[in-house]
Design an enzyme around this catalytic site. Structure first.
Site, PDB file in Angstrom:
ATOM      1  CD  GLU A   1       3.657   7.416   3.734  1.00 55.77           C
ATOM      2  OE1 GLU A   1       2.509   7.873   3.642  1.00 55.77           O
ATOM      3  OE2 GLU A   1       4.672   8.055   3.379  1.00 55.77           O
TER       4      GLU A   1
ATOM      5  CG  HIS B   1      -1.140   4.643   2.660  1.00 60.07           C
ATOM      6  ND1 HIS B   1      -1.779   5.864   2.716  1.00 60.07           N
ATOM      7  CD2 HIS B   1       0.170   4.894   2.844  1.00 60.07           C
ATOM      8  CE1 HIS B   1      -0.875   6.813   2.931  1.00 60.07           C
ATOM      9  NE2 HIS B   1       0.313   6.244   3.009  1.00 60.07           N
TER      10      HIS B   1
ATOM     11  CB  CYS C   1      -7.490   7.997   5.055  1.00 54.79           C
ATOM     12  SG  CYS C   1      -7.200   6.937   3.660  1.00 54.79           S
TER      13      CYS C   1
HETATM   14  O1  SUG Z   1      -0.885  10.647   1.528  1.00 57.65           O
HETATM   15  N1  SUG Z   1      -3.442  12.516   0.000  1.00 57.65           N
HETATM   16  C1  SUG Z   1      -3.018  11.592   1.044  1.00 57.65           C
HETATM   17  C2  SUG Z   1      -4.104  10.585   1.333  1.00 57.65           C
HETATM   18  C3  SUG Z   1      -3.771   9.757   2.524  1.00 57.65           C
HETATM   19  C4  SUG Z   1      -4.685   8.588   2.678  1.00 57.65           C
HETATM   20  N2  SUG Z   1      -4.363   7.885   3.850  1.00 57.65           N
HETATM   21  C5  SUG Z   1      -4.490   6.539   4.021  1.00 57.65           C
HETATM   22  N3  SUG Z   1      -4.666   5.731   2.999  1.00 57.65           N
HETATM   23  N4  SUG Z   1      -4.387   6.069   5.190  1.00 57.65           N
HETATM   24  C6  SUG Z   1      -1.724  10.875   0.652  1.00 57.65           C
HETATM   25  O2  SUG Z   1      -1.571  10.546  -0.527  1.00 57.65           O
HETATM   26  C7  SUG Z   1      -3.268  14.512  -1.374  1.00 57.65           C
HETATM   27  C8  SUG Z   1      -2.912  15.981  -1.215  1.00 57.65           C
HETATM   28  C9  SUG Z   1      -3.057  16.760  -2.482  1.00 57.65           C
HETATM   29  O3  SUG Z   1      -2.845  16.239  -3.567  1.00 57.65           O
HETATM   30  O4  SUG Z   1      -3.390  17.978  -2.364  1.00 57.65           O
HETATM   31  C10 SUG Z   1      -2.784  13.639  -0.220  1.00 57.65           C
HETATM   32  O5  SUG Z   1      -1.827  13.989   0.432  1.00 57.65           O
END
Ligand code: SUG
Length: 448
Positions: free
Chosen positions: A175, A251, A372
Site C-alpha cells: 500500500e 494503514h 493520505c
Molecule cells: O484505501 N478509501 C481509501 C483511503 C486511503 C487512505 N490512505 C491512507 N491512509 N494513506 C482506502 O481505503 C474509499 C473509497 C470508497 O469507499 O468509495 C477508499 O478507497
C-alpha cells in the site's frame, strides 16, 4: 552531503469522487456508503491545502487524477458494446463494479508508491516502487497510471529509478508510503527507513488481524527494501498491532507519523512497542541521530478517537526555524480529547510548536486525511531541477487548477449518477485539458 528538501506531492481529487463504500476495514468509507459527494468541493479543499502550504514555503507539488471509468476493467469482466452500453450494462448488473471502475481513490497519493531518497540507496538514485494496492478491487489498477505519471515526472534515469508494482497477489500486498516512514538527522543524509506491515504471508502463526484485512505484508516491504538497495542496518520492519487494525487502522499512517528524528505515535500502533522503539533507537544511532518519540497513550487519546479524528494522519513538517508544524484535519479540533491533547502538545517541550488545520471533509468521509493526500519525495537541488517542473505548486498553477475545477467538476455526485454516460465524457474532456495545464502531454491512453 547535499541540501535536500521534502516535497509533498498531493493528489488532485478527480471529477468522479464519490462514496461507494468500497474499502472494508476503513470505517469512514463503510459509514458514508451511498451518501452524496461533492467532487468540486473535494478538489477545491485539496487545492486549498496545497496552496496554503506552498505559500508558507513548503515544497509542494501535485499528482494528476486518473482516467475514469476504467473501461478496460469493465470490458475485461464481460461488459461489451459502446462505452455508453458498457456503462448501462454495468450499472444494471454490477453497480459495485461500476463504482470500482469510477473510483477517484488515486487522490490518496500516500498509497501511490514507496519512495527512498538517494541518500539511502546503494546506487545513489531516488527509488520509487509503485504500490499494487491489490487488497481492494477499486485500487488494484491504479498502479498502471501511477507508474506512467511517475515515469513522466521523474523521467531522468540518472537521478531516478521507478519500479513497477510488485506481483499482484496477497503475498505481496503493498500500500505504498502509507506504511513507510523515514527517520533521519537531516533529509540529505542517510536515514532509517521504517516499513510497517500488517501480516506475514509465509508465517501462518504470526499475529494477524481477525476481522479487517491487513493490507501490507512483510514480504512486500522486504522486496521493496531489496529493490531500492537499502542498507540493512538502516532498514527496520515493524509490525502494526493487529488488534488496532481491527479497530479501523487500515494503514499505519492512521496511527503514526514520523519526520526528522521525531516519531509521533500511539502506544497501540505496533506489536511489542518497547522492542520496536529500541530497535528504532539503535538504527537511528547508526545514522548519528537520536530518536525523539512522542508517545500518545490510550488514556490521552483512544484508538477510536484517533480513527475518527485522524490525529496521526497528519503531516509533520519542519519549519524554517527547525521546529515542527502538525497539519491536521479539522476533525481534530472538533474531537474534545484530541483537541485537548493537541493544546498540551504545542505548549509542551516537544518539538511540535504549531498546528494548522484544514477542512478536508470530502476526502475524510472516505477515510483520507492530510497525510493520505500526499506522497513525500525528498529531493536534493539537482534532483529537484531534474524532475518535471509543471507539477510544482505555485500561485499561478493553483489559480489555473481552481479555474479548471470550476469549469469541469460537478458539485453533486450520488451513486446512481455513475450510470450517466455524460459523466465519462465530461471527465475525458477535463483531463485532456489538464495535461495542457500540467505540461504532461499524452499522459492518458485516449491521448496516445
Ligand atoms: O484505501 N478509501 C481509501 C483511503 C486511503 C487512505 N490512505 C491512507 N491512509 N494513506 C482506502 O481505503 C474509499 C473509497 C470508497 O469507499 O468509495 C477508499 O478507497
Amino acid at each position: 552531503m547535499s541540501i535536500a528538501r521534502e516535497y509533498n506531492f498531493d493528489g488532485l481529487v478527480g471529477p468522479s469522487h464519490n462514496y461507494a463504500g468500497l474499502s472494508f476495514g476503513n470505517v469512514a468509507s463503510s459509514r458514508n456508503f451511498g451518501s452524496v459527494a461533492n467532487p468540486k468541493q473535494a478538489a477545491l479543499q485539496g487545492l486549498a491545502k496545497m496552496r496554503a502550504l506552498a505559500s508558507r514555503g513548503f515544497a509542494q507539488a501535485v499528482l494528476p487524477p486518473q482516467l475514469r471509468p476504467n473501461f478496460s476493467l469493465l470490458r475485461t469482466v464481460g461488459f461489451s458494446g459502446s462505452d455508453a452500453e458498457v456503462i448501462a450494462r454495468a450499472s444494471r448488473d454490477a453497480p459495485a463494479i461500476l463504482a470500482c471502475a469510477y473510483s477517484a481513490s488515486p487522490m490518496w497519493t500516500a498509497n501511490a508508491a514507496t519512495v527512498s531518497p538517494s541518500a539511502d540507496t546503494a546506487d545513489g538514485r531516488t527509488h520509487f516502487t509503485v504500490a499494487n494496492l491489490n487488497n481492494k478491487l477499486h485500487r488494484s489498477f491504479e498502479h498502471v497510471e501511477t507508474e506512467r505519471a511517475l515515469r513522466a515526472i521523474f523521467a531522468d534515469e540518472k537521478f531516478f529509478a521507478v519500479h513497477g508494482a510488485l506481483p499482484s497477489t496477497p503475498a505481496f500486498g503493498d500500500e505504498g508510503a502509507a506504511n513507510h516512514t523515514r527517520l533521519c538527522a537531516s533529509y540529505g543524509m542517510s536515514g532509517v527507513e521504517v516499513f510497517a506491515y500488517g501480516r506475514v504471508e509465509f508465517e501462518p502463526d504470526a499475529p494477524a488481524p481477525r476481522h479487517f484485512p491487513a493490507r501490507q505484508t512483510l514480504e512486500a516491504s522486504q522486496a521493496i527494501a531489496r529493490r531500492h538497495g537499502l542498507h540493512e542496518q538502516r532498514t527496520i520492519f515493524v509490525q502494526q498491532d493487529p488488534a488496532t487494525i481491527d479497530q479501523g487502522v487500515f494503514h499505519n499512517d492512521v496511527i503514526a507519523v514520523g519526520n526528522g528524528n521525531v516519531l509521533f505515535y500511539h502506544q497501540q500502533a505496533f506489536v511489542n512497542e518497547a522492542e520496536t522503539i529500541s530497535a528504532l533507537r539503535r538504527a537511528m544511532e547508526n545514522v548519528g541521530a537520536e530518536l525523539r518519540p512522542i508517545r500518545v497513550t490510550a488514556g490521552e487519546v483512544s484508538v477510536a478517537d484517533a480513527v475518527s479524528s485522524y490525529l496521526f494522519n497528519s503531516q509533520l513538517l519542519y519549519r524554517p526555524d527547525g521546529r515542527m508544524v502538525l497539519v491536521v484535519p479539522q476533525e481534530c479540533r472538533e474531537n474534545q480529547a484530541v483537541s485537548r491533547y493537541l493544546q498540551n502538545l504545542v505548549e509542551s517541550e516537544d518539538p511540535i510548536d504549531e498546528l494548522i488545520s484544514f477542512d478536508l471533509r470530502q476526502s475524510m468521509r472516505n477515510g483520507g486525511g492530510p497525510a493520505c493526500l500526499r506522497l513525500r519525495v525528498v529531493l536534493n537541488d539537482a534532483e529537484a531541477t531534474a524532475m518535471h517542473q509543471g507539477v510544482i505548486m505555485t500561485e499561478d498553477l493553483h489559480g489555473q487548477l481552481v479555474a479548471w475545477v470550476q469549469r469541469h467538476y460537478r458539485d453533486r455526485l450520488a451513486p446512481e449518477d455513475l450510470a450517466d454516460p455524460m459523466l465519462a465524457i465530461e471527465i475525458r474532456t477535463a483531463l485532456d485539458e489538464l495535461t495542457g495545464i500540467l505540461r504532461l502531454p499524452g499522459l492518458y491512453d485516449f491521448q496516445r
